[in-house]
Motif scaffolding. Structure first.
Motif, mmCIF file in Angstrom:
data_model
loop_
_atom_site.group_PDB
_atom_site.id
_atom_site.type_symbol
_atom_site.label_atom_id
_atom_site.label_comp_id
_atom_site.label_asym_id
_atom_site.label_seq_id
_atom_site.Cartn_x
_atom_site.Cartn_y
_atom_site.Cartn_z
ATOM 1 N N ALA A 21 32.043 -17.356 37.821
ATOM 2 C CA ALA A 21 33.143 -16.399 37.738
ATOM 3 C C ALA A 21 34.432 -16.995 38.299
ATOM 4 N N GLU A 22 35.538 -16.437 37.839
ATOM 5 C CA GLU A 22 36.844 -16.778 38.400
ATOM 6 C C GLU A 22 37.095 -15.760 39.494
ATOM 7 N N VAL A 23 37.157 -16.208 40.737
ATOM 8 C CA VAL A 23 37.143 -15.288 41.877
ATOM 9 C C VAL A 23 38.477 -15.262 42.623
ATOM 10 N N THR A 24 38.922 -14.056 42.936
ATOM 11 C CA THR A 24 40.100 -13.878 43.779
ATOM 12 C C THR A 24 39.683 -13.048 44.985
ATOM 13 N N VAL A 25 39.997 -13.531 46.178
ATOM 14 C CA VAL A 25 39.705 -12.782 47.399
ATOM 15 C C VAL A 25 41.006 -12.194 47.932
ATOM 16 N N LEU A 26 41.022 -10.875 48.103
ATOM 17 C CA LEU A 26 42.190 -10.214 48.677
ATOM 18 C C LEU A 26 41.902 -9.910 50.145
#
Ligand SMILES: Cc1cc2nc3c(=O)[nH]c(=O)nc-3n(C[C@H](O)[C@H](O)[C@H](O)COP(=O)(O)OP(=O)(O)OC[C@H]3O[C@@H](n4cnc5c(N)ncnc54)[C@H](O)[C@@H]3O)c2cc1C
Length: 75
Positions: free
Chosen positions: A29-34
């Motif tokens: 997956a293409e992951v973004t952590v906020l």
């Protein structure tokens, strides 16, 4: 032919969020952590008596505070 990439957003970069992000990334997956703090994992830095659990080699009763400092040893 176009390939689809699963996009994952993880809200919160604590221990749970970081491991979730790593697991999702490992699955492609293409992951973004906020993370609302300036960096991830900040709370983990206070664990293990301020040295994180993995690196704490100086466990001593003098480092624990509260009504019952010996509790940490029983626990
Ligand atoms: C003083 C102290 C000592 C500890 N010592 C130990 C220990 O020795 N051993 C041990 O196993 N555990 C210890 N713990 C417990 C351990 O730190 C927690 O169990 C662990 O951090 C929980 O991880 P988590 O990812 O569920 O939550 P958290 O670590 O709380 O992570 C949640 C993250 O989400 C972020 N967040 C919240 N809301 C938002 C939002 N709206 N948008 C973006 N980001 C957001 C927060 O900033 C945080 O970074 C200790 C905890 C404390 C407070």
């Amino acid at each position: 032919m176009s390939s689809s990439v699963t996009k994952v957003v993880v809200v919160g970069g604590g221990a749970s969020g970081m491991i979730a992000a790593i697991a999702a990334r490992r699955e492609g997956a293409e992951v973004t952590v906020l993370e609302k703090n300036q960096r991830v994992g900040k709370k983990l830095l206070v664990t293990g008596n301020g040295r994180c659990n993995l690196t704490n080699t100086d466990i001593d009763i003098s480092h624990f505070h509260g009504l019952n400092p010996k509790f940490a040893f029983y626990a």
